[in-house]
Structures are given as structure tokens and as C-alpha cells.
Design a protein around this motif. Sequence first.
Motif, mmCIF file in Angstrom:
data_model
loop_
_atom_site.group_PDB
_atom_site.id
_atom_site.type_symbol
_atom_site.label_atom_id
_atom_site.label_comp_id
_atom_site.label_asym_id
_atom_site.label_seq_id
_atom_site.Cartn_x
_atom_site.Cartn_y
_atom_site.Cartn_z
ATOM 1 N N THR A 118 0.823 -1.222 0.000
ATOM 2 C CA THR A 118 0.000 0.000 0.000
ATOM 3 C C THR A 118 0.851 1.262 0.000
ATOM 4 O OG1 THR A 118 -0.135 -0.084 2.417
ATOM 5 C CG2 THR A 118 -1.948 -1.075 1.180
ATOM 6 N N SER A 119 2.136 1.163 0.355
ATOM 7 C CA SER A 119 2.999 2.341 0.420
ATOM 8 C C SER A 119 3.291 2.883 -0.975
ATOM 9 C CB SER A 119 4.323 1.972 1.103
ATOM 10 O OG SER A 119 5.350 2.864 0.712
ATOM 11 N N THR B 199 -0.673 3.005 9.068
ATOM 12 C CA THR B 199 -0.969 3.656 7.796
ATOM 13 C C THR B 199 -2.212 3.072 7.126
ATOM 14 O OG1 THR B 199 0.389 2.100 6.518
ATOM 15 C CG2 THR B 199 1.477 4.085 7.338
ATOM 16 N N GLU C 29 6.403 4.094 6.934
ATOM 17 C CA GLU C 29 5.582 2.953 7.355
ATOM 18 C C GLU C 29 6.219 2.188 8.505
ATOM 19 O OE1 GLU C 29 2.745 0.929 4.066
ATOM 20 O OE2 GLU C 29 4.782 0.179 4.154
ATOM 21 N N LYS D 31 -4.156 3.598 2.901
ATOM 22 C CA LYS D 31 -4.122 4.274 1.608
ATOM 23 C C LYS D 31 -5.370 3.880 0.839
ATOM 24 C CE LYS D 31 -1.368 4.922 -2.585
ATOM 25 N NZ LYS D 31 -2.337 4.371 -3.564
ATOM 26 N N LYS E 152 -0.364 8.131 1.240
ATOM 27 C CA LYS E 152 -0.408 7.319 2.453
ATOM 28 C C LYS E 152 -0.886 8.169 3.636
ATOM 29 C CE LYS E 152 3.726 6.411 4.234
ATOM 30 N NZ LYS E 152 4.358 7.036 3.123
#
Length: 669
Positions: free
Chosen positions: A9-10, A451, A83, A453, A401
Motif C-alpha cells: 500500500t505504500s 498507515t 511505514e 491508503k 499514504k
Amino acid sequence: MPNRLAHETSPYLLQHADNPVDWWPWSGEAFEEARKRGVPVLLSVGYSSCHWCHVMAHESFEDDETAAYVNEHFVPVKVDREERPDVDAVYMEAVQAATGQGGWPMTVFLTADGEPFYFGTYFPPEPRHGMASFRQVLEGVAAAWNERREEVGEVAGKIVRDLAGRSLAYGGEGVPGEEELAQALLGLTREYDERNGGFGGAPKFPPSMAVEFLLRHYARTGSDGALQMAAETCGAMARGGLYDQLGGGFARYSVDREWVVPHFEKMLYDNALLCRVYAHVWRATGSELARRVALETAEFMVRELRTAEGGFASALDADSDDGTGRHVEGAFYVWTPQQLREVLGDEDGQRVVELFGVTQEGTFEEGASVLQLPDGEVDPAIKQRLFAARALRARPERDDKVVAAWNGLAIAALAEVGAYFERPDLVERATEAADLLVRLHMDNGARLARTSKDGKIGANAGVLEDYADVAEGFLALAGVTGEGVWLEFAGFLLDIVIDQFVSEGGALYDTAHDAEPLIRRPQDPTDNATPSGWTAAAGALLSYAAHTGSEAHRTAAEGALGVVKALGPRAPRFIGWGLAVAEALLDGPREVAVAGSQDDAVTRELHRTALLAQAPGVVVAVGEPDSEEFPLLRDRHLVEGSPAAYVCRNFACRMPTSDPAELAAQLGG
């Protein structure tokens, strides 16, 4: 063909998903693969708005020949430091201990047990300036691994033992008092740049946490010197190139001591902290410049960082297309005299060239200048025309993010700025971000994910700063809105801080007791770009204790402040938020309960007076008389039928008042 990062997802990891390097995310499987193949791990740590991370990626990680060598001789692991701040902190400590410096991209070679044995930051594709090329480093490490593995293992073991021996013994030594805070002020005075504002030399970072300490110290002691350093520093930053004179918001840092040329990335955390700082400068001085900058920075965050889900994105890149297909740092923000005249015409253009300090030679690169505003103000209509013209340029990329901690900082800033300047829309944006954190980042046991996103939660557990900064945001929101649920949520998070992050003697760790074990458990009480998790937790614990009377939370806050007693006099620039919290402890902090209907104009005026009080760390509850909404409202009644404010500190209360002027006097003395 995409590598294993394609499912992350980063945004930073996704930027590397199409590299020919066969990247792994940080995982047990990656280290198992290294063990199975008998090769070392190449750990590369960076973040999406890092200029030199992009440079090294383009030069080396996108190069097929380099990638083939990496894939053959190493297991490459990519980490987004935003993250996994725990992984970043542990290996950055090793890099700094070994080389005396650090930074990103961080390049570390590890054994299959995660033990580091060779370190660096950016490596160029060819040798230059006495620096080995990346290929030379790779070949040297591979040769050492294959020919002298026993020696490599001994080096790695020694590094890990040395790191383990650096464990902090701070905490539980008593709380900082008048003497330590006076010494801290003296230390800041010595490092103060009287000509340009700020502290130290180049590069110069915005000292948000130190300014908060100075403002609180002024409020408690009346020290004009403290206020002067705070106000002059904020004035210099706001008029310099660090501040975006057209769109609001601040860049990461200034490369020079005069605040002229910034490193152009814009981070959520800087802007959240500075937005709040400028609001507090306005509260202390009435500065119209501080008011404008606080509001413009809030509007920048909402306009350019707010996500579709209601949270706030992490950052805007420094680089963007300069119109020729080249990605250039600062291209979106800089101007030549000719460009200004093209937009505004010769007469207005020339006036603005002079007003913004734009020169023919340029203050930046290739004849372009960063806009500054050394004196005066710009006509809003002219500013709007330039802003509209700039909007046609290629925009910097955004890291979408959502980081829990930084959203906590943004919630606190937007709630307070909205309340101070009667902007309910900003309070609403703060509430929406808080809702997202509760709905998406917090599980049923109040454990936080660090985090998300696009509404999808990340896999990494929250660290101490997430719990502390989100609690800080919720506490600020509770004080502004009168909604006690935010105090409850802050309490859930702070209970976990006490249960999972506090060690014997009051010291705090950056990761939970049940977190993934690393070669060392990270623990850092010093501020960097943001308040350390340690001191942020101390502040939130103290505020929560003031709201609730909880002895456990007060005790935990005091235990955490032992480190400020030790470090404050010696390194005040690097523990500014801890010093600010210590100011609140020395002042009480004060507790204000405003009992009355929020539909009543008297209630609203008392509430606003309480929020605008400069008393360090003051906590505010507003609601119906004898309400269960906040503990501070219990047994608090109307006075002769009128809304009333009750001020207490250190177990003693003043007479209730319905007069805002009297309330201001009670909170000012």
C-alpha cells in the motif's frame, strides 16, 4: 514484470514495483530466503518525497545490469521509513554510530539474522568525489561475504552488542523544575541566530517544538526574551523561501541559514506543527502575519493533502516536470522575472519582482528565484493571478499514504485554528480525519494501524508516536467541540501506551511490548522533525490526567519527563516538546470547565476565552451543567441562571465566573 512490491500500500514501495531489482518487502520470508540461499540482505530505506532516493532509484535500481548483480548476490529488501519507523530507527542508529552521519536513502547490508555489517546512504553509479560507486560497494560486500564470512559475522555481532549497550536509563529521576527550564532557555539563547531567526546554521529546520516551549515559557514566566525568539523566528520563516508565498504551507527545511532556498518537499507533519505554532504566536502577540500564515497553512493542508476518505496525505514531492520533460527539484515553485511579467504585465510584474525578491541572476538555479516577502504584503488579486498561473504547471507527486501520527497532529492544528479564527469548516475537517482514524485505523481493542491508503489499511502496527499524537489530536478536538467521545478515545489509546510502551522507571519504548522483535528495541526521547513518541506521550498523558483526575496517567507523564530533566539543559533544541510539556506540568496544568448550553452566547464566549488562554497545557471542557460528557463538568452548575466557567489547578479551584474578562484574568495569572 512487477516484483513483490506490487501488492503493497505504500506509494514509495509501489514506485519500485516495476524495478528490475527483485525487491522484497520487509518480512520474515525475505530473511528466510537469504538464509536458504546463503547470501546477505541488501536493505534500502527511503520515502516517497526524498529527492536522493529518486536519484539513486533512477541511476541504480532501474538499471538492468546493476539489478542483475543485486538479484544474484543479495536478497534486496525495500522499506518505507514512514511505514516502518522502528526498522528505520534501529538501522539508522547503527549507520550513525558507524559513520558519524546518516540520511536517506539508507543502504545497509545485513546477515540473515538482521545483523548489520556494512552501511551507507546514497551511492552514485560511478565513483565521484571520493565516493565509491554502488557497483563497487556491491562487489566489495559480496567478496567479503564469500571470502571472509566469519569476519563479517564477528563485525555484525559486535555492532549489535554495541547497540544493545546504548540502552537509555533515563526516566524516573524526578521531573524538570524551574532550574532545568531556565537552563534550557539559556541554551536556546546561545544557539539563537539573532540576524535570521531560528537556531544553528545551515541547513536550517523549522524549530516547531522549541517555539512551543518558548511560547509556554513566556506565558508562565513573562520572559520577553523567550517571546522575542519565538516571534522573530516565525516571522523570518514566514517571509522567507521556506514558506510558499502563493499557496501557503512550508517546505521541509532551508538549505541556507537565511531561509531563502528550501528543500521543496512539503510534509504533512511540518505543516500541521507549524500551523498550530503560528496560531499560538498569534494568540500570544496578535500578529496579523501569524494569523494569515496559520490560516493559509490550514487551507493548504485541506486543499492539497486531504484524501477522498477524509484523512491527510503524507507529503508532496520536491520534484516535478519543468516543462521540458525533466524532473527538477522546485520546478513547480520558482519564478524568473520574465515569467512574472508574462502573467502580470510589465508594471505589476516589475512591482512583484521587487516585492518577492526575484533577481535576474536568480536566488535558486538556472536564473530562477524562490519567492520571498521580506517586507509588506502582496495584493490578494495579484497573488491569486500568480497562483492560478502556477496551477497550470505540472504538479509534484503526492504520497497518498495516511499516517496515523501525522493525522493526529493535523487534527490538533485544524481544530485549534478553526476555533481561534471562527472557521467551523476547519473543525469539521479535523473531525472527519478523526472519524477516519477511529473507523479504519483503530481495531476493537483500540490498537492502531500506522498507515492506510485509499481506504485500505496497511499491515504495520502503530508505534508510540501514533498512539501519542492521535491522542493529542483527539484531546484538542474534545476541547474545541465539547464532544466527550474524543476524550474517551484518547483514554483508550493512552491506556495502551501505559500497558504496552512504558518500561520500569518511567522510560518509554517506540514499539509495543508485543511488537515484532528487531535487533534492538528502538527508544528515542529526542525530537527530530516531529515530537518524539516519548515526549508526545508525556504531553497527552498529562492532559488526559488533567481532564479525568487519573493518578495513573499523571504518574506515567511524570515518569516520562525524567528524560527532560536530564536532556533539557544540555540539548534543548532536540527535546523542545518535552520542555513544553514540562512547562504545562509546572503550571498545573489548569483545568477549565464551562457549564452551559452551547446555544447560549455567554457559554460560547466563555469557551472561546478559555481556548485562547495562554496558560501552558490548559485543558478545556464545555457542556451542559453537571453533564456526564466530561469528568470536569460533574457538579458544575449554572451561576444565578447563567453559564459559568470553573478554573482549577493543583486540587484548588477559583470562584466560578460568568464574566469572560474575569475568566481571562484567572487564566492569565
